[in-house]
Design an enzyme around this catalytic site. Structure first.
Site, PDB file in Angstrom:
ATOM      1  N   LYS A  98      47.344  43.425  46.982  1.00  0.00           N
ATOM      2  CA  LYS A  98      46.825  44.563  47.726  1.00  0.00           C
ATOM      3  C   LYS A  98      46.085  44.107  48.979  1.00  0.00           C
ATOM      4  O   LYS A  98      45.437  43.058  48.989  1.00  0.00           O
ATOM      5  CB  LYS A  98      45.867  45.391  46.854  1.00  0.00           C
ATOM      6  CG  LYS A  98      46.556  46.280  45.841  1.00  0.00           C
ATOM      7  CD  LYS A  98      45.550  47.139  45.083  1.00  0.00           C
ATOM      8  CE  LYS A  98      44.936  48.191  45.969  1.00  0.00           C
ATOM      9  NZ  LYS A  98      44.069  49.134  45.210  1.00  0.00           N
TER      10      LYS A  98
ATOM     11  N   LYS B  55      39.656  43.532  52.003  1.00  0.00           N
ATOM     12  CA  LYS B  55      38.718  42.924  52.953  1.00  0.00           C
ATOM     13  C   LYS B  55      38.225  41.575  52.452  1.00  0.00           C
ATOM     14  O   LYS B  55      37.672  40.785  53.212  1.00  0.00           O
ATOM     15  CB  LYS B  55      37.533  43.850  53.215  1.00  0.00           C
ATOM     16  CG  LYS B  55      36.568  43.981  52.046  1.00  0.00           C
ATOM     17  CD  LYS B  55      35.238  44.507  52.487  1.00  0.00           C
ATOM     18  CE  LYS B  55      34.207  44.385  51.373  1.00  0.00           C
ATOM     19  NZ  LYS B  55      32.844  44.574  51.840  1.00  0.00           N
TER      20      LYS B  55
ATOM     21  N   LYS C  63      36.917  42.446  36.526  1.00  0.00           N
ATOM     22  CA  LYS C  63      35.947  42.097  37.562  1.00  0.00           C
ATOM     23  C   LYS C  63      35.034  40.945  37.161  1.00  0.00           C
ATOM     24  O   LYS C  63      34.512  40.239  38.020  1.00  0.00           O
ATOM     25  CB  LYS C  63      35.089  43.325  37.905  1.00  0.00           C
ATOM     26  CG  LYS C  63      35.848  44.402  38.672  1.00  0.00           C
ATOM     27  CD  LYS C  63      34.962  45.598  38.973  1.00  0.00           C
ATOM     28  CE  LYS C  63      35.708  46.648  39.773  1.00  0.00           C
ATOM     29  NZ  LYS C  63      34.861  47.832  40.080  1.00  0.00           N
TER      30      LYS C  63
END
Length: 331
Positions: A194, A197, A110
């Site tokens: 994947k 959003k 991340k």
């Protein structure tokens, strides 16, 4: 069996969230005692406007209930309404080892090259995750492949605490394998990524708020290849977009990949896509209607969360009290 699982109220729910986690939760309600929470404290690990976070909490609560989470059957609550979560997290941070957190791959994924500018919370949130589970003495936690490392950390923390303080307080949780198989839903534009959003293209995903026509249009324009569908799953290897659409159809209808291919083998996507669109519309139309109804009654949503939070607080209080007692700070 007691199952605990949380989901971040980030807004923008899509088909991947529904098939990957939420519908699995719905099925779990009939198999175990379930606590499901809105992980709003975890949402603070990245910048979010306060008004947006509050709105996202209600939106997520509405989506879960609309999808079939029954507040009377399961305990549905808001993480931040239970002070015991961050309290226990601090105690467990003093039990966890730096080396354990350094091995957590998600922090590295991340933050990338901007690790020095990341929040401390993004580094330590796996310990809060452990507290979320250990507080309720959960026996099982439903996780995907990318979260198994977090369950291992929770187990390590539980075992070390019990050993250090010579108590039998925390239950080392196991991964939950019930509730059916969670579907791994990929982008409609790239079968190797994947559904997310954060993808700049809205055509890459099916949003839970999309109209029936929009759902059909997105499926019609979804990326595919020119080959017909094969007779056996092995024939989908090397065809990520085809594999994704077949997997979505199976997840929506409850069929195996073998069953889907038995019906559509030899047919092209001109025949398969309309059938997939119809199946998705049948699933999402009533969910969307229920979601809109719940959105219009925020007071009712708040009531459900308040009642669930009260039940969760009562369940977790004895564990926190015993943890304080174990470390020499009885209250």
């Amino acid at each position: 069996m007691r199952v605990v699982s949380g989901i971040q109220p980030t807004g923008g729910l899509h088909l991947g969230n529904l098939l990957g986690a939420i519908l699995r939760w719905v099925r779990m309600q009939n198999e175990a005692e379930c606590l499901f929470f809105l992980a709003d404290l975890h949402a603070l690990t990245i910048d979010v406007a306060p008004a947006e976070l509050r709105s996202n909490v209600r939106e997520m609560a509405a989506a879960l209930i609309a999808s079939g989470i029954d507040p009377k059957k399961s305990i549905l609550f808001q993480q931040s309404a239970i002070p015991a979560h961050p309290e226990l997290a601090w105690i467990l941070q003093c039990t966890a080892r730096v080396g354990w957190l350094n091995r957590m791959t998600q922090f590295k994924d991340k933050t990338g090259k901007s690790r020095e500018g990341a929040s401390v919370g993004l580094y330590t949130y796996p310990v809060l995750q452990a507290a979320d589970v250990l507080l309720y003495r959960a026996t099982h936690v439903p996780v995907g492949e990318d979260q198994k490392q977090h369950i291992e950390l929770a187990r390590d923390i539980a075992i070390k605490f019990n050993t250090d303080y010579e108590v039998d307080l925390f239950v080392p949780p196991e991964p939950f394998v019930g509730g059916g198989t969670a579907a791994r839903v990929m982008s409609l534009r790239d079968g190797t990524s994947k559904m997310s959003k954060s993808d700049p293209s809205d055509m890459s995903r099916i949003n839970l708020t999309d109209s029936d026509d929009t759902v059909s249009q997105k499926i019609r324009k979804a990326k595919t290849d020119p080959e017909p569908l094969p007779e056996h799953p092995a024939g989908l290897e090397g065809r990520p977009e085809a594999k994704n659409l077949v997997g979505i159809y199976g997840a929506v209808t409850g069929e195996t990949v073998e069953q889907v291919l038995a019906r559509f083998a030899g047919q092209g996507f001109g025949a398969f896509k309309p059938a997939l669109a119809d199946a998705l519309v049948a699933l999402l139309h009533p969910l969307r209607s229920s979601l809109e109804e719940l959105r219009n009654d925020p007071a009712e949503l708040d009531r459900h969360l308040a009642e669930g939070s009260e039940r969760a607080a009562e369940l977790g209080a004895p564990t926190l009290s015993e943890a304080y007692r174990a470390i020499g700070l009885p209250r």
